[in-house]
Design an enzyme around this catalytic site. Structure first.
Site, PDB file in Angstrom:
ATOM      1  N   HIS A 143       0.843  -1.192   0.000  1.00  0.00           N
ATOM      2  CA  HIS A 143       0.000   0.000   0.000  1.00  0.00           C
ATOM      3  C   HIS A 143       0.882   1.246   0.000  1.00  0.00           C
ATOM      4  CE1 HIS A 143      -2.957  -2.975   0.957  1.00  0.00           C
ATOM      5  NE2 HIS A 143      -3.918  -2.099   0.929  1.00  0.00           N
ATOM      6  N   LYS A 789     -13.827   4.910   6.040  1.00  0.00           N
ATOM      7  CA  LYS A 789     -14.192   5.931   5.053  1.00  0.00           C
ATOM      8  C   LYS A 789     -15.697   5.936   4.816  1.00  0.00           C
ATOM      9  CE  LYS A 789     -12.819   5.411   0.755  1.00  0.00           C
ATOM     10  NZ  LYS A 789     -14.006   5.555  -0.127  1.00  0.00           N
TER      11      LYS A 789
END
Length: 1122
Positions: A143, A789
């Site tokens: 990532h 999120k």
């Protein structure tokens, strides 16, 4: 421990950087740097003291000073402050190491926790068994949150190494002066190195970075960690950790995670898997070379003597067969005799085997893998050309093309069980059964000569090389082989044996690299001079290790052949698994113990055996990950081609009926002549590569965005189509396919996770599949990023907690063992935070001795970059999982607490979504107030920042979402909605109940503490400065409202925790924030000015580079970026 040593290090590094800057930028500009720093320090100190008006005045003066700079002044100032922050981070990392060496029992260490558990009433046997059964896997991902280039990372590690050396009290004045000179050289080198990546890394580049972590740190830290566990067990239970026990494994997503990343293809996965095996063989070669020098003893047990004699006989037979010997059956001069050759000093032989992690030799040159760019391609050698490459030198090789068909699988013995060697020298009993060399493939080619006979390794029924019962306890020598040159009684003179004439183990050209069938083989004059062939005694251990070495050379060459698209040799013996490599080493280990040299066996040899079982022959098993919709599209293409209708439009029940019917059937589903679209073809190709690599190289198949039982069965069907069932499972037993792991990410998916798994396990075929092929074990992954999120951090935390409870209950109904895989990020907004606290706050029953956790981006370097820090992290994983298993965390003591949590979560989620998803101005505000739009130019990852080009925040990946808010210091994703939820609960009269929950419920306390920590790192003055300069007038009110929301959240959190100010109970964090702010604030202010100018002149490359440098600097100062 006092902060004074840390402050001394920061002062030393800062003064050295100042000296460097005076030389590089001149006294005049250095004076300007000092002025900016002085203003920033004064403003920060006044603000911390509560003198807000004076702090604001100095802030305005600082802003004028910075905005008056042109780009040629702003860049070096930004770079200077960025390097100050990096050097401060290095000093902080070294101070963490220093604190572990203060003496006494270290908190959360194995010694501490094992002792406390036994003192609490647990028996030593229970503690020992719990540690032995523990299965922790740390999965490194690619990532894109690591901002620093790998070049800079290594320079930073070098500086940390020099700081460690500077702590020594025995350095002479001259040595300390030389040390300071080395520090200056490193700082000057940092200044002259470009901080920016000028091109986007490929998926293969990211995978190489992950593999380099093994060589850089894990390779040294893991044996030291296992020794520490073993010593603590022996101290508290009387039994050391068995050599074959592995409490911690490592996995990787680098080269396997294709979710939303079109750059990760089947070809990339194949290359990464073979590259990992190549690097593993090369690392083991280093260890074997050193062991050959170290194990010079001539006394061994009967089994080792017989094995050495067989190896010598096999080599003589090979020499007679090929007829290329030069000295009339002088076995030391046969073409492949380097494996038995004169032992010369290998690299690293000067290193001690105690693995105390305080030396400076861990920064060895990084292995260069056998893969080059197209521009670097050498001319392809023919199969008859001898390879000039040495085992410890990088080979020249071609960029690989696809290799048709899987490689032949070598024969191997049963896996060595963890209980096989419980405590040296109490060794397993002998079996008279003898097998062929474990794990060695040596088929006879068609029409060719028969391959040489491989020596036999006697093994016990459990697969461990077994000792002989006829060994004399007096001398350790069996009468049956008393005259062997490889068994030496104490009162006998050494028996001379012809010396080997092969090349030395290091340097030059190794004859081991030449094929025995090479007609052009001839010993060179250099080789003869280096190895004159004088008569000398060859110790039996060196003979056996020479054979091991040759097979490692063959293994590495085999990987080169796969990567070069060349057919692998069918005549060379090689290793397929770590257990196969460990078998002869275990035979040496027990021989040394039986002949009175156990102290030697328990050193470097034991460490190498433990590496074999931890890293295997592939270092880290590679997970594959793909989105559920991609599998649906693949099966939909098949059903439409076959005239069965549109699979993706079917109901869930119809999908399950179809999938189970196909899984129970025997006919193939995919026609040979089918034409598939490129995306579907890539999915099918991935499963074909998985079938080629098998579970020896691959770990799990993770399905992102999973929501239904059919998502799992679809992957099982595609696996069957790729014939994965012919390969082994993750333990090396050839009985199953890759384990399929559903990943539940959004809040809705987390809420439905329990029901989806109950429906899946209700399918008879799947339940029996788990029982037969996966030892009644199911792994489920939980996503922290997308859930945060989606609904905000507080709601995500509560839904994750409940999902784990549901999953534990459901799988226990079906008697299936559960391993939870936590997909955590580095920042709190993506589930980050102290690992020990996180594990200790999981729901009861969710940690049953097993856990998988992702570590990604900048956290990989922070936690595993230095061997000493890595050692501490591994120990914390072990003790945290042990405590969570034996003494699970307390659940909510009252049902009313759960109801309060539901109310807080509901209010928090509603407020979060109102701001992020329903406010029409929010997306535009986000783009104006942060550098989100410019993050794509950083070149920090191969994956696109968005799943789709359009779609607003929902299509934005969690990492840039967090990263952008970190840059402007608002840290919004971690706290937005929390204050609204807590205030709503307090308004209902639950204040005292919330305070009781904080004191008595580990989960709630951990959640509140993490929010408090991230609020302490935020800075509303800096955030407002971004708004004042960059945000349009009609949207400034939104920023003001968010800052009011932040203040209300801080007040609510402090009321619940009982603290008077943020981070009151974390003096270390408070000190770090105060130290960093004076250097961090000017970089933020410069970023605002550069963003303003760049948005008016988007084509200005100098401004763009300057912006990227500020992003780097802020990321270095904030530490947790994504």
């Amino acid at each position: 421990m006092s902060f004074q040593p840390l402050e001394d290090d920061c002062k030393l590094l800062g003064s050295l950087l100042d000296d460097c800057l005076r030389h590089e930028v001149g006294e005049e500009f250095m004076a300007r740097i000092e002025k900016v720093r002085s203003l920033a320090h004064s403003a920060s100190d006044l603000k911390a003291s509560g003198v807000d008006d004076a702090a604001s005045y100095l802030f305005q003066i600082l802003d004028k000073e910075l905005t008056s700079m042109d780009i040629n002044e702003a860049v070096p100032l930004t770079r200077a402050f960025s390097h100050y922050l990096s050097l401060t981070g290095i000093a902080e990392m070294h101070h963490r190491v220093r604190k572990t060496k203060t003496g006494g029992v270290l908190s959360k260490s194995c010694d501490d926790v094992f002792g406390r558990l036994i003192a609490s009433g647990l028996s030593p046997e229970e503690v020992f068994d719990a540690v032995l059964k523990q299965e922790v896997e740390i999965v490194l991902t690619a990532h894109p949150t690591q901002i620093n280039r790998r070049t800079l990372q290594y320079k930073h590690l070098r500086m940390a190494q020099l700081l460690e050396k500077n702590d020594r009290t025995d350095l002479a004045p001259e040595d300390r002066e030389l040390l300071i000179e080395d520090m200056v050289r490193e700082i000057v080198s940092l200044w002259h190195t470009d901080e920016l990546r000028r091109s986007k890394p490929s998926s293969l580049d990211e995978a190489r970075g992950g593999l380099h972590i093994v060589e850089q740190s894990l390779w040294k830290a893991v044996p030291a960690y296992l020794r520490r566990v073993s010593n603590a067990l022996k101290k508290h239970t009387g039994r050391p950790l068995p050599l074959t026990a592995v409490p911690i494994h490592f996995g990787s997503w680098m080269g396997g995670d294709r979710d939303g990343n079109p750059n990760v293809t089947a070809k990339v996965t194949r290359e990464v898997a073979y590259l990992a095996r190549w690097i593993a063989a090369d690392l083991y070669l280093r260890e074997i070379d050193t062991l050959r020098f170290e194990l010079s003893m001539d006394k061994c047990n009967e089994k080792l003597a017989r094995l050495a004699e067989e190896l010598r006989a096999a080599d003589l037979e090979d020499a007679d067969h090929h007829g290329h010997h030069e000295h009339n059956h002088d076995w030391g001069h046969v073409p492949n005799a380097s494996k038995l050759g004169t032992v010369t000093l290998p690299p690293g032989v000067h290193l001690t085997s105690d693995l105390s992690i305080n030396a400076d030799e861990f920064l060895e040159p990084v292995i260069e893998p056998p893969i080059h760019s197209e521009a670097e391609r050498p001319q392809e050698p023919t199969s008859s050309q001898p390879s000039p490459r040495e085992p410890t030198q990088p080979p020249t090789s071609l960029w690989p093309a696809a290799t048709p068909g899987p490689p032949p699988s070598p024969r191997g013995p049963s896996a060595i069980t963890a209980a096989a060697l419980t405590a040296p020298p109490a060794l397993p009993q002998i079996s008279t059964t003898r097998t062929t060399a474990p794990g060695i493939t040596n088929p006879s080619p068609k029409g060719g000569p028969s391959p040489k006979t491989a020596p036999s390794y006697p093994v016990a029924a459990n697969g461990v090389a077994a000792p002989s019962p006829r060994v004399s306890t007096a001398t350790g020598v069996s009468a049956g082989v008393a005259n062997s040159p490889f068994v030496q009684a104490p009162n006998l003179k050494p028996v001379s044996a012809p010396a080997a004439g092969g090349a030395p183990l290091t340097g030059g050209m190794s004859s081991a690299k030449r094929r025995p069938s090479d007609p052009n083989f001839k010993t060179s004059n250099v080789e003869k001079m280096l190895n004159p062939g004088s008569q000398m005694y060859l110790a039996p251990y060196r003979v056996v290790l020479g054979d091991v070495r040759q097979k490692l050379v063959n293994t590495r060459r085999r990987m080169e052949q796969f990567l070069d698209h060349q057919p692998p040799s069918t005549e060379e013996e090689y290793y397929e698994t770590g257990e196969q490599l460990a078998a002869p080493l275990l035979a040496i280990y027990e021989s040394l113990h039986q002949t009175g040299a156990g102290i030697i066996a328990d050193g470097r040899l034991a460490d190498t055996i433990r590496r074999c079982h931890t890293f295997g022959m592939n270092l880290m098993k590679l997970d594959l990950r793909q989105e559920a919709d991609r599998h649906t599209e693949a099966i939909n293409a098949l059903t439409e081609y076959l005239g069965m209708g549109s699979y993706k439009e079917w109901t869930e029940e119809k999908k399950l009926e179809f999938l189970v019917s196909e899984l129970r059937g025997k006919r193939p589903l995919i026609p040979n002549n089918i034409e598939l679209s490129e995306p579907v073809a890539e999915v099918i190709d991935t499963f074909k590569i998985a079938a080629e690599l098998g579970t020896g190289s691959l770990g799990a198949y993770v399905i992102s965005m999973a929501s239904e039982a059919s998502d799992v069965l679809a992957v099982e069907l595609l696996q069957r189509e790729a014939r994965l069932m012919q390969h082994g499972d993750s333990k090396g037993v050839r009985k199953g396919s890759l384990r399929v792991v559903p990943l539940f990410e959004t809040v809705a998916d987390l809420q439905g996770a329990g029901a989806a798994m109950r429906r899946l396990l209700s399918v008879d075929w799947y339940l029996q599949h788990l029982i037969d092929n996966h030892d009644s074990h199911q792994e489920v992954m939980l996503g922290y990023s997308d859930s945060g999120k989606d609904a905000g951090r507080f709601t995500a935390a509560w839904e994750l907690y409940k999902a784990q409870e549901d999953l534990v209950a459901v799988l226990s109904e079906f008697n299936i063992r559960l391993t939870l895989f936590h997909g955590r990020g580095g920042s709190v907004g993506r589930g980050g935070g102290p690992m020990y606290t996180a594990i200790q706050s999981q729901p009861p029953g969710s940690v049953q001795g097993t856990i998988r956790v992702t570590e990604q981006g900048e956290m990989i370097q922070a936690k595993f970059g230095l061997p000493a820090v890595c050692l501490r992290q591994l120990e914390i994983y072990t003790t945290a999982v042990l405590l969570a298993t034996i003494h699970p965390p307390e659940p909510a003591r009252k049902q009313s607490w759960r109801q309060v949590m539901e109310e807080i979560s509901e209010s928090s989620c509603e407020h979060y979504r109102d701001v992020v998803y329903k406010n029409e101005d929010f997306l535009t505000y986000f783009k104006e107030a942060t550098p989100e739009g410019e993050l794509g130019n950083l070149n920090i990852g191969s994956r696109p920042t968005r799943r789709k080009k359009n779609g607003g925040v929902r299509q934005l990946r969690a990492i840039p979402w967090i990263f952008a808010w970190t840059q402007n210091r608002l840290n919004l994703p971690a706290w937005l909605g929390v204050g609204a939820g807590l205030r709503a609960s307090m308004a209902k009269g639950h204040t005292e109940e919330l305070q009781a929950m904080y004191r008595q419920w580990p989960f709630f306390q951990s959640t509140v503490d993490l929010i408090e920590m991230v609020c302490a790192k935020a800075d509303m003055t800096i955030s407002q400065h971004y708004d004042d300069v960059l945000v349009a007038g009609e949207r400034k009110s939104l920023g003001a409202k968010l800052r009011e929301d932040f203040d209300a959240t801080v007040a609510a959190v402090l009321e619940v925790s009982g603290h008077t100010k943020l981070a009151e109970n974390n003096k270390t964090l408070r000190r770090l924030i105060d130290t960093r702010s004076p250097h961090l604030n000017p970089i933020n202010m410069l970023q605002v000015e550069i963003l303003k100018r760049l948005r008016q002149d988007e084509s200005n490359q100098k401004l763009r580079d300057a912006l990227l440098i500020t992003i780097n600097g802020i990321a270095s100062g904030m530490r947790n970026t994504g």
